[in-house]
Design a protein around this motif. Sequence first.
Motif, PDB file in Angstrom:
ATOM      1  N   ASP A  63       1.823   6.366  -3.527  1.00 39.15           N
ATOM      2  CA  ASP A  63       1.891   6.869  -4.894  1.00 39.15           C
ATOM      3  C   ASP A  63       3.008   6.182  -5.688  1.00 39.15           C
ATOM      4  O   ASP A  63       2.854   5.911  -6.876  1.00 39.15           O
ATOM      5  CB  ASP A  63       2.127   8.390  -4.884  1.00 39.15           C
ATOM      6  CG  ASP A  63       0.842   9.176  -4.695  1.00 39.15           C
ATOM      7  OD1 ASP A  63      -0.224   8.652  -5.046  1.00 39.15           O
ATOM      8  OD2 ASP A  63       0.907  10.303  -4.180  1.00 39.15           O
ATOM      9  N   ARG A  64       4.112   5.918  -5.036  1.00 35.47           N
ATOM     10  CA  ARG A  64       5.265   5.356  -5.757  1.00 35.47           C
ATOM     11  C   ARG A  64       5.089   3.872  -6.062  1.00 35.47           C
ATOM     12  O   ARG A  64       5.374   3.421  -7.182  1.00 35.47           O
ATOM     13  CB  ARG A  64       6.547   5.574  -4.952  1.00 35.47           C
ATOM     14  CG  ARG A  64       7.781   5.014  -5.645  1.00 35.47           C
ATOM     15  CD  ARG A  64       9.050   5.523  -5.036  1.00 35.47           C
ATOM     16  NE  ARG A  64      10.231   4.969  -5.688  1.00 35.47           N
ATOM     17  CZ  ARG A  64      10.712   5.357  -6.864  1.00 35.47           C
ATOM     18  NH1 ARG A  64      10.097   6.327  -7.526  1.00 35.47           N
ATOM     19  NH2 ARG A  64      11.785   4.807  -7.376  1.00 35.47           N
ATOM     20  N   PHE A  65       4.612   3.105  -5.077  1.00 40.97           N
ATOM     21  CA  PHE A  65       4.584   1.655  -5.232  1.00 40.97           C
ATOM     22  C   PHE A  65       3.174   1.071  -5.359  1.00 40.97           C
ATOM     23  O   PHE A  65       3.037  -0.109  -5.675  1.00 40.97           O
ATOM     24  CB  PHE A  65       5.300   0.993  -4.055  1.00 40.97           C
ATOM     25  CG  PHE A  65       6.743   1.376  -3.944  1.00 40.97           C
ATOM     26  CD1 PHE A  65       7.671   0.904  -4.868  1.00 40.97           C
ATOM     27  CD2 PHE A  65       7.176   2.221  -2.949  1.00 40.97           C
ATOM     28  CE1 PHE A  65       9.006   1.262  -4.783  1.00 40.97           C
ATOM     29  CE2 PHE A  65       8.509   2.585  -2.852  1.00 40.97           C
ATOM     30  CZ  PHE A  65       9.431   2.109  -3.766  1.00 40.97           C
ATOM     31  N   GLY A  66       2.148   1.866  -5.107  1.00 43.68           N
ATOM     32  CA  GLY A  66       0.784   1.398  -5.285  1.00 43.68           C
ATOM     33  C   GLY A  66       0.094   1.030  -3.981  1.00 43.68           C
ATOM     34  O   GLY A  66       0.731   0.590  -3.020  1.00 43.68           O
ATOM     35  N   GLN A  67      -1.218   1.222  -3.967  1.00 43.88           N
ATOM     36  CA  GLN A  67      -2.002   0.917  -2.771  1.00 43.88           C
ATOM     37  C   GLN A  67      -1.929  -0.555  -2.406  1.00 43.88           C
ATOM     38  O   GLN A  67      -1.831  -0.920  -1.233  1.00 43.88           O
ATOM     39  CB  GLN A  67      -3.460   1.330  -2.993  1.00 43.88           C
ATOM     40  CG  GLN A  67      -3.680   2.821  -3.158  1.00 43.88           C
ATOM     41  CD  GLN A  67      -5.144   3.181  -3.269  1.00 43.88           C
ATOM     42  OE1 GLN A  67      -6.024   2.377  -2.959  1.00 43.88           O
ATOM     43  NE2 GLN A  67      -5.432   4.395  -3.733  1.00 43.88           N
ATOM     44  N   THR A  68      -1.999  -1.424  -3.399  1.00 43.99           N
ATOM     45  CA  THR A  68      -2.071  -2.854  -3.107  1.00 43.99           C
ATOM     46  C   THR A  68      -0.774  -3.399  -2.530  1.00 43.99           C
ATOM     47  O   THR A  68      -0.782  -4.433  -1.850  1.00 43.99           O
ATOM     48  CB  THR A  68      -2.428  -3.640  -4.387  1.00 43.99           C
ATOM     49  OG1 THR A  68      -1.451  -3.377  -5.394  1.00 43.99           O
ATOM     50  CG2 THR A  68      -3.794  -3.226  -4.899  1.00 43.99           C
ATOM     51  N   ARG A  69       0.349  -2.704  -2.771  1.00 43.32           N
ATOM     52  CA  ARG A  69       1.616  -3.158  -2.201  1.00 43.32           C
ATOM     53  C   ARG A  69       1.878  -2.547  -0.833  1.00 43.32           C
ATOM     54  O   ARG A  69       2.426  -3.203   0.062  1.00 43.32           O
ATOM     55  CB  ARG A  69       2.784  -2.796  -3.132  1.00 43.32           C
ATOM     56  CG  ARG A  69       2.723  -3.449  -4.503  1.00 43.32           C
ATOM     57  CD  ARG A  69       3.903  -2.982  -5.341  1.00 43.32           C
ATOM     58  NE  ARG A  69       3.669  -3.218  -6.767  1.00 43.32           N
ATOM     59  CZ  ARG A  69       4.447  -2.734  -7.729  1.00 43.32           C
ATOM     60  NH1 ARG A  69       5.506  -2.006  -7.415  1.00 43.32           N
ATOM     61  NH2 ARG A  69       4.185  -2.976  -8.994  1.00 43.32           N
ATOM     62  N   VAL A  70       1.540  -1.291  -0.661  1.00 42.56           N
ATOM     63  CA  VAL A  70       1.918  -0.566   0.557  1.00 42.56           C
ATOM     64  C   VAL A  70       0.885  -0.722   1.665  1.00 42.56           C
ATOM     65  O   VAL A  70       1.238  -0.820   2.847  1.00 42.56           O
ATOM     66  CB  VAL A  70       2.119   0.934   0.227  1.00 42.56           C
ATOM     67  CG1 VAL A  70       2.380   1.748   1.500  1.00 42.56           C
ATOM     68  CG2 VAL A  70       3.269   1.096  -0.751  1.00 42.56           C
ATOM     69  N   LEU A  71      -0.399  -0.768   1.304  1.00 42.87           N
ATOM     70  CA  LEU A  71      -1.441  -0.738   2.321  1.00 42.87           C
ATOM     71  C   LEU A  71      -1.416  -1.943   3.261  1.00 42.87           C
ATOM     72  O   LEU A  71      -1.518  -1.762   4.489  1.00 42.87           O
ATOM     73  CB  LEU A  71      -2.807  -0.591   1.648  1.00 42.87           C
ATOM     74  CG  LEU A  71      -4.004  -0.260   2.553  1.00 42.87           C
ATOM     75  CD1 LEU A  71      -3.696   0.921   3.460  1.00 42.87           C
ATOM     76  CD2 LEU A  71      -5.244   0.024   1.711  1.00 42.87           C
ATOM     77  N   PRO A  72      -1.284  -3.187   2.787  1.00 40.59           N
ATOM     78  CA  PRO A  72      -1.302  -4.319   3.734  1.00 40.59           C
ATOM     79  C   PRO A  72      -0.225  -4.248   4.821  1.00 40.59           C
ATOM     80  O   PRO A  72      -0.541  -4.381   6.013  1.00 40.59           O
ATOM     81  CB  PRO A  72      -1.133  -5.539   2.830  1.00 40.59           C
ATOM     82  CG  PRO A  72      -1.721  -5.102   1.517  1.00 40.59           C
ATOM     83  CD  PRO A  72      -1.316  -3.668   1.392  1.00 40.59           C
ATOM     84  N   PRO A  73       1.074  -4.013   4.481  1.00 43.35           N
ATOM     85  CA  PRO A  73       2.056  -3.908   5.570  1.00 43.35           C
ATOM     86  C   PRO A  73       1.816  -2.700   6.466  1.00 43.35           C
ATOM     87  O   PRO A  73       2.080  -2.754   7.675  1.00 43.35           O
ATOM     88  CB  PRO A  73       3.401  -3.806   4.841  1.00 43.35           C
ATOM     89  CG  PRO A  73       3.080  -3.444   3.440  1.00 43.35           C
ATOM     90  CD  PRO A  73       1.736  -4.010   3.157  1.00 43.35           C
TER      91      PRO A  73
END
Length: 410
Positions: A73-83
Amino acid sequence: MPSANYRSLLRTPGAAAFFLPALLGRVGVAMTGLSIFWLVHARTGTFAPAGLVSGAFAVAEAVGAPQLARLVDRFGQTRVLPPALLAHAAAVALLVSLVAADASAPLLVLGGAPAGASVPQLAAMSAARWAHLLRTDRATELPTAFALESVGNAVGYLVGPATISALAAAGHPTAGTLLAAALSVGGGLVLAAQRGTAPTPAADLTAHPRGDRSPLRGAVLVLIGLNLAVGVYFGALQVSVTAFVVAHGAPGAAAALLAVSNCSGLLAGWLYGLRRWRAAPPVQLLLVSCALTTGTLLSLTVGSPLELGLVVVLTGAAIPPLLALFAVLTESAVHRAVLTQAFSWLGSASAAGSAVAAAVSGWAIDALGPRGGFALTAAAAATMTLQSLAGLRLLRAPERQLARPGPTPD
Protein backbone atom coordinates in the motif's frame (compact mmCIF):
# COMPACT_ATOMS: atom_id res chain seq x y z
CA MET A 1 -29.71 -0.77 -16.01
CA PRO A 2 -28.82 -4.36 -16.91
CA SER A 3 -26.58 -6.27 -14.57
CA ALA A 4 -22.86 -6.08 -15.19
CA ASN A 5 -21.41 -9.37 -16.42
CA TYR A 6 -18.02 -10.97 -16.31
CA ARG A 7 -17.32 -10.52 -20.00
CA SER A 8 -17.74 -6.76 -19.82
CA LEU A 9 -15.50 -6.64 -16.74
CA LEU A 10 -12.71 -8.61 -18.37
CA ARG A 11 -12.97 -6.45 -21.50
CA THR A 12 -12.14 -3.40 -19.40
CA PRO A 13 -8.70 -2.21 -20.57
CA GLY A 14 -6.05 -3.93 -18.46
CA ALA A 15 -8.46 -6.08 -16.44
CA ALA A 16 -7.76 -9.49 -17.96
CA ALA A 17 -4.03 -8.70 -18.02
CA PHE A 18 -3.94 -8.54 -14.21
CA PHE A 19 -6.76 -10.94 -13.27
CA LEU A 20 -5.52 -13.98 -15.24
CA PRO A 21 -1.91 -13.98 -13.94
CA ALA A 22 -3.23 -13.36 -10.43
CA LEU A 23 -5.53 -16.36 -10.91
CA LEU A 24 -2.61 -18.52 -12.02
CA GLY A 25 -0.52 -17.31 -9.11
CA ARG A 26 -3.20 -18.01 -6.52
CA VAL A 27 -3.39 -21.61 -7.74
CA GLY A 28 0.27 -21.82 -6.74
CA VAL A 29 -0.45 -20.13 -3.40
CA ALA A 30 -3.23 -22.65 -2.73
CA MET A 31 -0.79 -25.48 -3.45
CA THR A 32 2.11 -24.30 -1.31
CA GLY A 33 1.10 -25.23 2.24
CA LEU A 34 -0.07 -28.73 1.30
CA SER A 35 2.96 -29.28 -0.95
CA ILE A 36 5.29 -28.51 1.96
CA PHE A 37 3.38 -30.95 4.16
CA TRP A 38 3.82 -33.81 1.67
CA LEU A 39 7.42 -32.81 0.93
CA VAL A 40 8.42 -33.16 4.58
CA HIS A 41 6.30 -36.26 5.10
CA ALA A 42 7.88 -38.05 2.12
CA ARG A 43 11.36 -37.40 3.51
CA THR A 44 10.72 -38.15 7.19
CA GLY A 45 8.04 -40.82 6.83
CA THR A 46 6.00 -39.38 9.70
CA PHE A 47 3.21 -36.84 10.04
CA ALA A 48 4.45 -35.02 13.16
CA PRO A 49 7.32 -33.03 11.59
CA ALA A 50 5.26 -32.44 8.45
CA GLY A 51 2.51 -30.93 10.57
CA LEU A 52 4.97 -28.77 12.51
CA VAL A 53 6.58 -27.38 9.36
CA SER A 54 3.28 -26.70 7.61
CA GLY A 55 1.98 -25.15 10.84
CA ALA A 56 4.99 -22.83 11.03
CA PHE A 57 4.37 -21.93 7.39
CA ALA A 58 0.70 -21.10 8.07
CA VAL A 59 1.38 -19.03 11.19
CA ALA A 60 4.14 -17.07 9.45
CA GLU A 61 1.85 -16.37 6.50
CA ALA A 62 -0.94 -15.15 8.78
CA VAL A 63 1.46 -12.82 10.61
CA GLY A 64 3.47 -11.71 7.60
CA ALA A 65 0.67 -11.07 5.11
CA PRO A 66 -0.54 -7.76 6.60
CA GLN A 67 3.06 -6.52 6.93
CA LEU A 68 3.77 -7.24 3.28
CA ALA A 69 0.46 -5.62 2.35
CA ARG A 70 1.41 -2.51 4.32
CA LEU A 71 4.53 -2.16 2.19
CA VAL A 72 2.47 -2.72 -0.96
CA ASP A 73 0.00 0.00 0.00
CA ARG A 74 2.78 2.44 0.85
CA PHE A 75 5.17 1.89 -2.06
CA GLY A 76 3.03 0.17 -4.70
CA GLN A 77 2.62 -3.32 -6.10
CA THR A 78 5.11 -2.82 -8.91
CA ARG A 79 7.89 -1.87 -6.49
CA VAL A 80 7.28 -4.32 -3.65
CA LEU A 81 6.02 -7.44 -5.42
CA PRO A 82 9.15 -8.40 -7.45
CA PRO A 83 11.58 -8.47 -4.46
CA ALA A 84 8.93 -10.18 -2.33
CA LEU A 85 8.53 -12.88 -4.99
CA LEU A 86 12.28 -13.39 -5.19
CA ALA A 87 12.38 -13.73 -1.41
CA HIS A 88 9.61 -16.33 -1.57
CA ALA A 89 11.42 -18.30 -4.26
CA ALA A 90 14.63 -18.25 -2.20
CA ALA A 91 12.76 -19.33 0.96
CA VAL A 92 11.13 -22.28 -0.82
CA ALA A 93 14.48 -23.27 -2.36
CA LEU A 94 16.07 -23.17 1.10
CA LEU A 95 13.35 -25.39 2.55
CA VAL A 96 13.66 -27.91 -0.29
CA SER A 97 17.42 -27.97 0.27
CA LEU A 98 16.99 -28.56 4.00
CA VAL A 99 14.61 -31.44 3.34
CA ALA A 100 16.99 -32.96 0.78
CA ALA A 101 19.84 -32.70 3.31
CA ASP A 102 17.81 -34.55 5.98
CA ALA A 103 17.91 -31.56 8.30
CA SER A 104 16.49 -31.90 11.81
CA ALA A 105 12.87 -31.08 12.55
CA PRO A 106 13.69 -27.75 14.30
CA LEU A 107 15.66 -26.61 11.25
CA LEU A 108 12.80 -27.60 8.95
CA VAL A 109 10.38 -25.60 11.09
CA LEU A 110 12.70 -22.59 10.90
CA GLY A 111 12.88 -23.11 7.13
CA GLY A 112 9.11 -23.23 6.76
CA ALA A 113 8.52 -19.87 8.46
CA PRO A 114 10.24 -17.65 5.83
CA ALA A 115 8.39 -19.46 3.06
CA GLY A 116 5.10 -18.61 4.75
CA ALA A 117 6.00 -15.04 5.65
CA SER A 118 6.87 -14.27 2.02
CA VAL A 119 3.78 -15.78 0.36
CA PRO A 120 2.60 -13.22 -2.24
CA GLN A 121 -0.86 -11.89 -1.38
CA LEU A 122 -2.06 -12.00 -4.97
CA ALA A 123 -5.76 -12.24 -4.14
CA ALA A 124 -5.62 -9.03 -2.07
CA MET A 125 -3.64 -7.25 -4.77
CA SER A 126 -6.02 -8.33 -7.51
CA ALA A 127 -9.03 -7.16 -5.47
CA ALA A 128 -7.30 -3.82 -4.84
CA ARG A 129 -6.80 -3.39 -8.59
CA TRP A 130 -10.50 -3.96 -9.27
CA ALA A 131 -11.33 -1.27 -6.72
CA HIS A 132 -8.82 1.12 -8.30
CA LEU A 133 -10.15 0.40 -11.79
CA LEU A 134 -13.88 0.65 -11.07
CA ARG A 135 -14.49 2.79 -8.00
CA THR A 136 -14.55 6.18 -9.75
CA ASP A 137 -17.35 5.81 -12.32
CA ARG A 138 -18.25 2.09 -12.28
CA ALA A 139 -18.59 1.43 -8.56
CA THR A 140 -21.86 -0.47 -9.07
CA GLU A 141 -19.87 -3.18 -10.83
CA LEU A 142 -17.60 -3.82 -7.85
CA PRO A 143 -19.82 -6.60 -6.40
CA THR A 144 -19.57 -8.44 -9.72
CA ALA A 145 -15.79 -7.98 -9.77
CA PHE A 146 -15.46 -9.27 -6.22
CA ALA A 147 -17.72 -12.21 -7.07
CA LEU A 148 -15.31 -13.00 -9.90
CA GLU A 149 -12.48 -12.83 -7.36
CA SER A 150 -14.29 -15.28 -5.07
CA VAL A 151 -14.73 -17.65 -8.02
CA GLY A 152 -11.01 -17.31 -8.73
CA ASN A 153 -10.19 -18.24 -5.14
CA ALA A 154 -12.50 -21.25 -5.37
CA VAL A 155 -10.77 -22.37 -8.57
CA GLY A 156 -7.39 -22.04 -6.87
CA TYR A 157 -8.39 -24.13 -3.89
CA LEU A 158 -10.06 -26.72 -6.09
CA VAL A 159 -7.27 -27.18 -8.62
CA GLY A 160 -4.24 -26.54 -6.39
CA PRO A 161 -4.69 -29.12 -3.60
CA ALA A 162 -5.94 -31.74 -6.09
CA THR A 163 -2.78 -31.28 -8.17
CA ILE A 164 -0.52 -31.56 -5.13
CA SER A 165 -2.32 -34.67 -3.88
CA ALA A 166 -1.92 -36.31 -7.29
CA LEU A 167 1.81 -35.48 -7.44
CA ALA A 168 2.37 -36.68 -3.88
CA ALA A 169 0.51 -39.94 -4.57
CA ALA A 170 2.70 -40.46 -7.65
CA GLY A 171 5.83 -40.02 -5.54
CA HIS A 172 6.81 -36.52 -6.71
CA PRO A 173 6.34 -34.22 -3.68
CA THR A 174 9.40 -32.11 -4.54
CA ALA A 175 8.00 -31.45 -8.00
CA GLY A 176 4.76 -30.32 -6.38
CA THR A 177 6.55 -27.82 -4.14
CA LEU A 178 8.59 -26.43 -7.01
CA LEU A 179 5.52 -26.21 -9.25
CA ALA A 180 3.64 -24.29 -6.54
CA ALA A 181 6.51 -21.81 -6.21
CA ALA A 182 6.83 -21.45 -9.99
CA LEU A 183 3.13 -20.64 -10.39
CA SER A 184 3.12 -18.17 -7.48
CA VAL A 185 6.27 -16.39 -8.58
CA GLY A 186 5.48 -16.48 -12.31
CA GLY A 187 1.92 -15.24 -11.90
CA GLY A 188 3.08 -12.56 -9.46
CA LEU A 189 5.79 -11.26 -11.76
CA VAL A 190 3.35 -10.93 -14.66
CA LEU A 191 0.92 -9.15 -12.32
CA ALA A 192 3.65 -6.74 -11.19
CA ALA A 193 4.44 -5.93 -14.81
CA GLN A 194 0.90 -4.56 -15.34
CA ARG A 195 1.63 -1.01 -14.21
CA GLY A 196 -1.39 0.67 -15.77
CA THR A 197 -3.93 -0.90 -13.41
CA ALA A 198 -1.83 -0.76 -10.22
CA PRO A 199 -3.34 1.34 -7.40
CA THR A 200 -1.60 4.60 -6.58
CA PRO A 201 0.84 4.06 -3.67
CA ALA A 202 0.04 5.88 -0.44
CA ALA A 203 3.47 7.54 -0.62
CA ASP A 204 2.30 9.24 -3.84
CA LEU A 205 -1.09 10.40 -2.54
CA THR A 206 -0.88 14.08 -1.75
CA ALA A 207 -4.26 14.08 0.01
CA HIS A 208 -3.93 11.28 2.53
CA PRO A 209 -5.02 12.15 6.08
CA ARG A 210 -2.70 10.57 8.64
CA GLY A 211 -5.63 9.49 10.81
CA ASP A 212 -6.98 7.23 8.07
CA ARG A 213 -3.91 5.02 7.84
CA SER A 214 -5.08 2.15 10.03
CA PRO A 215 -7.46 -0.39 8.47
CA LEU A 216 -8.18 -1.94 11.88
CA ARG A 217 -11.23 0.10 12.76
CA GLY A 218 -15.00 0.09 12.62
CA ALA A 219 -16.56 -2.24 10.12
CA VAL A 220 -13.24 -3.93 9.28
CA LEU A 221 -13.00 -5.28 12.83
CA VAL A 222 -16.43 -6.86 12.38
CA LEU A 223 -15.31 -8.34 9.07
CA ILE A 224 -12.13 -9.72 10.66
CA GLY A 225 -14.30 -11.50 13.22
CA LEU A 226 -16.46 -12.90 10.44
CA ASN A 227 -13.41 -14.17 8.56
CA LEU A 228 -12.09 -15.78 11.72
CA ALA A 229 -15.38 -17.69 11.96
CA VAL A 230 -15.18 -18.65 8.28
CA GLY A 231 -11.70 -20.04 8.90
CA VAL A 232 -13.00 -22.12 11.81
CA TYR A 233 -15.77 -23.40 9.56
CA PHE A 234 -13.34 -24.42 6.79
CA GLY A 235 -10.85 -26.04 9.14
CA ALA A 236 -13.49 -28.05 10.96
CA LEU A 237 -15.39 -29.02 7.81
CA GLN A 238 -12.47 -30.75 6.11
CA VAL A 239 -11.61 -32.82 9.18
CA SER A 240 -15.25 -33.60 9.98
CA VAL A 241 -16.18 -34.75 6.48
CA THR A 242 -13.17 -37.07 6.44
CA ALA A 243 -13.99 -38.49 9.87
CA PHE A 244 -17.64 -39.01 8.90
CA VAL A 245 -16.97 -41.00 5.72
CA VAL A 246 -14.27 -43.07 7.45
CA ALA A 247 -16.76 -43.93 10.19
CA HIS A 248 -19.20 -45.07 7.48
CA GLY A 249 -16.64 -47.26 5.74
CA ALA A 250 -16.16 -45.05 2.67
CA PRO A 251 -12.83 -43.19 3.15
CA GLY A 252 -12.50 -42.53 -0.56
CA ALA A 253 -15.66 -40.42 -0.53
CA ALA A 254 -14.05 -37.55 1.39
CA ALA A 255 -12.32 -36.07 -1.65
CA ALA A 256 -15.51 -36.42 -3.70
CA LEU A 257 -17.64 -34.65 -1.08
CA LEU A 258 -15.19 -31.78 -0.70
CA ALA A 259 -15.01 -31.47 -4.50
CA VAL A 260 -18.82 -31.36 -4.66
CA SER A 261 -18.81 -28.58 -2.07
CA ASN A 262 -16.23 -26.60 -4.06
CA CYS A 263 -18.10 -27.06 -7.35
CA SER A 264 -21.32 -25.92 -5.70
CA GLY A 265 -19.48 -22.84 -4.50
CA LEU A 266 -18.08 -22.15 -7.96
CA LEU A 267 -21.55 -22.21 -9.48
CA ALA A 268 -23.11 -20.12 -6.71
CA GLY A 269 -20.34 -17.52 -6.85
CA TRP A 270 -20.67 -17.26 -10.60
CA LEU A 271 -24.44 -16.84 -10.46
CA TYR A 272 -24.23 -14.37 -7.57
CA GLY A 273 -22.13 -11.98 -9.63
CA LEU A 274 -24.44 -12.08 -12.65
CA ARG A 275 -27.16 -9.92 -11.17
CA ARG A 276 -27.59 -6.72 -9.22
CA TRP A 277 -29.10 -7.45 -5.81
CA ARG A 278 -31.56 -4.98 -4.30
CA ALA A 279 -30.81 -5.76 -0.67
CA ALA A 280 -27.94 -3.84 0.88
CA PRO A 281 -24.71 -5.85 1.27
CA PRO A 282 -24.97 -6.07 5.10
CA VAL A 283 -28.49 -7.51 4.76
CA GLN A 284 -27.27 -9.97 2.14
CA LEU A 285 -24.48 -10.96 4.51
CA LEU A 286 -26.96 -11.71 7.27
CA LEU A 287 -29.18 -13.77 4.96
CA VAL A 288 -26.31 -15.83 3.54
CA SER A 289 -24.94 -16.41 7.05
CA CYS A 290 -28.35 -17.71 8.09
CA ALA A 291 -28.36 -20.07 5.10
CA LEU A 292 -24.91 -21.36 6.04
CA THR A 293 -26.03 -21.87 9.63
CA THR A 294 -29.07 -23.84 8.46
CA GLY A 295 -26.90 -26.10 6.33
CA THR A 296 -24.42 -26.77 9.13
CA LEU A 297 -27.25 -27.62 11.53
CA LEU A 298 -28.56 -30.11 8.96
CA SER A 299 -25.14 -31.79 8.97
CA LEU A 300 -25.82 -32.84 12.56
CA THR A 301 -28.72 -34.98 11.36
CA VAL A 302 -27.23 -36.79 8.34
CA GLY A 303 -26.88 -40.56 8.44
CA SER A 304 -24.99 -41.41 5.26
CA PRO A 305 -22.36 -39.95 2.91
CA LEU A 306 -25.11 -39.32 0.34
CA GLU A 307 -27.11 -37.23 2.77
CA LEU A 308 -23.96 -35.38 3.74
CA GLY A 309 -23.31 -34.69 0.04
CA LEU A 310 -26.67 -32.95 -0.24
CA VAL A 311 -25.84 -30.79 2.77
CA VAL A 312 -22.39 -29.75 1.53
CA VAL A 313 -23.98 -28.59 -1.72
CA LEU A 314 -25.98 -26.07 0.33
CA THR A 315 -23.13 -25.00 2.60
CA GLY A 316 -20.62 -24.83 -0.25
CA ALA A 317 -22.92 -22.54 -2.21
CA ALA A 318 -22.90 -19.99 0.62
CA ILE A 319 -19.16 -19.40 0.75
CA PRO A 320 -18.32 -17.46 -2.48
CA PRO A 321 -21.15 -14.94 -1.96
CA LEU A 322 -19.88 -14.42 1.58
CA LEU A 323 -16.35 -13.78 0.36
CA ALA A 324 -17.62 -11.37 -2.30
CA LEU A 325 -19.64 -9.49 0.33
CA PHE A 326 -16.64 -9.28 2.64
CA ALA A 327 -14.68 -7.61 -0.16
CA VAL A 328 -17.52 -5.21 -1.02
CA LEU A 329 -17.93 -4.12 2.60
CA THR A 330 -14.19 -3.80 3.13
CA GLU A 331 -13.75 -1.63 0.03
CA SER A 332 -16.50 0.67 1.25
CA ALA A 333 -15.12 1.00 4.77
CA VAL A 334 -11.43 1.88 4.40
CA HIS A 335 -9.32 4.51 2.69
CA ARG A 336 -7.91 3.38 -0.61
CA ALA A 337 -4.40 3.88 0.77
CA VAL A 338 -4.80 0.92 3.16
CA LEU A 339 -7.09 -1.30 1.09
CA THR A 340 -4.57 -4.08 0.42
CA GLN A 341 -3.81 -4.23 4.15
CA ALA A 342 -7.49 -4.57 4.97
CA PHE A 343 -7.93 -7.43 2.49
CA SER A 344 -4.83 -9.13 3.91
CA TRP A 345 -6.08 -8.86 7.48
CA LEU A 346 -9.23 -10.70 6.43
CA GLY A 347 -7.16 -13.49 4.90
CA SER A 348 -4.97 -13.72 7.99
CA ALA A 349 -8.01 -14.00 10.23
CA SER A 350 -9.40 -16.81 8.08
CA ALA A 351 -6.05 -18.64 8.17
CA ALA A 352 -5.85 -18.29 11.94
CA GLY A 353 -9.37 -19.65 12.37
CA SER A 354 -8.61 -22.61 10.13
CA ALA A 355 -5.45 -23.46 12.08
CA VAL A 356 -7.28 -23.35 15.40
CA ALA A 357 -10.17 -25.41 14.07
CA ALA A 358 -7.91 -28.15 12.72
CA ALA A 359 -6.74 -28.86 16.28
CA VAL A 360 -10.03 -28.29 18.12
CA SER A 361 -12.09 -30.34 15.67
CA GLY A 362 -9.75 -33.31 16.13
CA TRP A 363 -10.36 -33.17 19.86
CA ALA A 364 -14.14 -32.80 19.35
CA ILE A 365 -14.25 -35.79 16.99
CA ASP A 366 -12.24 -37.95 19.39
CA ALA A 367 -14.61 -37.05 22.20
CA LEU A 368 -17.97 -37.00 20.40
CA GLY A 369 -17.46 -38.65 17.01
CA PRO A 370 -17.87 -36.94 13.61
CA ARG A 371 -20.88 -34.98 14.84
CA GLY A 372 -18.58 -33.27 17.32
CA GLY A 373 -16.73 -31.80 14.36
CA PHE A 374 -19.97 -30.80 12.64
CA ALA A 375 -21.07 -29.13 15.87
CA LEU A 376 -17.97 -26.94 15.59
CA THR A 377 -18.87 -25.95 12.01
CA ALA A 378 -22.40 -25.14 13.17
CA ALA A 379 -21.05 -23.04 16.04
CA ALA A 380 -18.81 -21.13 13.62
CA ALA A 381 -21.70 -20.44 11.23
CA ALA A 382 -24.02 -19.42 14.06
CA THR A 383 -21.33 -17.07 15.35
CA MET A 384 -21.18 -15.50 11.89
CA THR A 385 -24.93 -14.97 11.93
CA LEU A 386 -24.79 -13.33 15.35
CA GLN A 387 -21.85 -11.16 14.32
CA SER A 388 -23.65 -10.10 11.14
CA LEU A 389 -26.73 -9.18 13.16
CA ALA A 390 -24.83 -7.38 15.91
CA GLY A 391 -22.71 -5.47 13.42
CA LEU A 392 -25.54 -4.68 11.01
CA ARG A 393 -25.72 -1.00 11.92
CA LEU A 394 -21.96 -0.54 11.71
CA LEU A 395 -21.73 -2.37 8.38
CA ARG A 396 -24.61 -0.32 6.97
CA ALA A 397 -22.79 2.94 7.69
CA PRO A 398 -19.53 2.48 5.78
CA GLU A 399 -17.09 5.38 5.67
CA ARG A 400 -17.48 5.65 1.90
CA GLN A 401 -16.00 9.10 1.80
CA LEU A 402 -12.66 7.65 2.90
CA ALA A 403 -12.57 5.30 -0.05
CA ARG A 404 -13.01 8.05 -2.61
CA PRO A 405 -10.14 10.11 -3.93
CA GLY A 406 -10.06 13.44 -2.20
CA PRO A 407 -9.21 16.76 -3.76
CA THR A 408 -5.54 17.31 -4.44
CA PRO A 409 -4.23 20.49 -2.89
CA ASP A 410 -2.36 22.94 -5.05
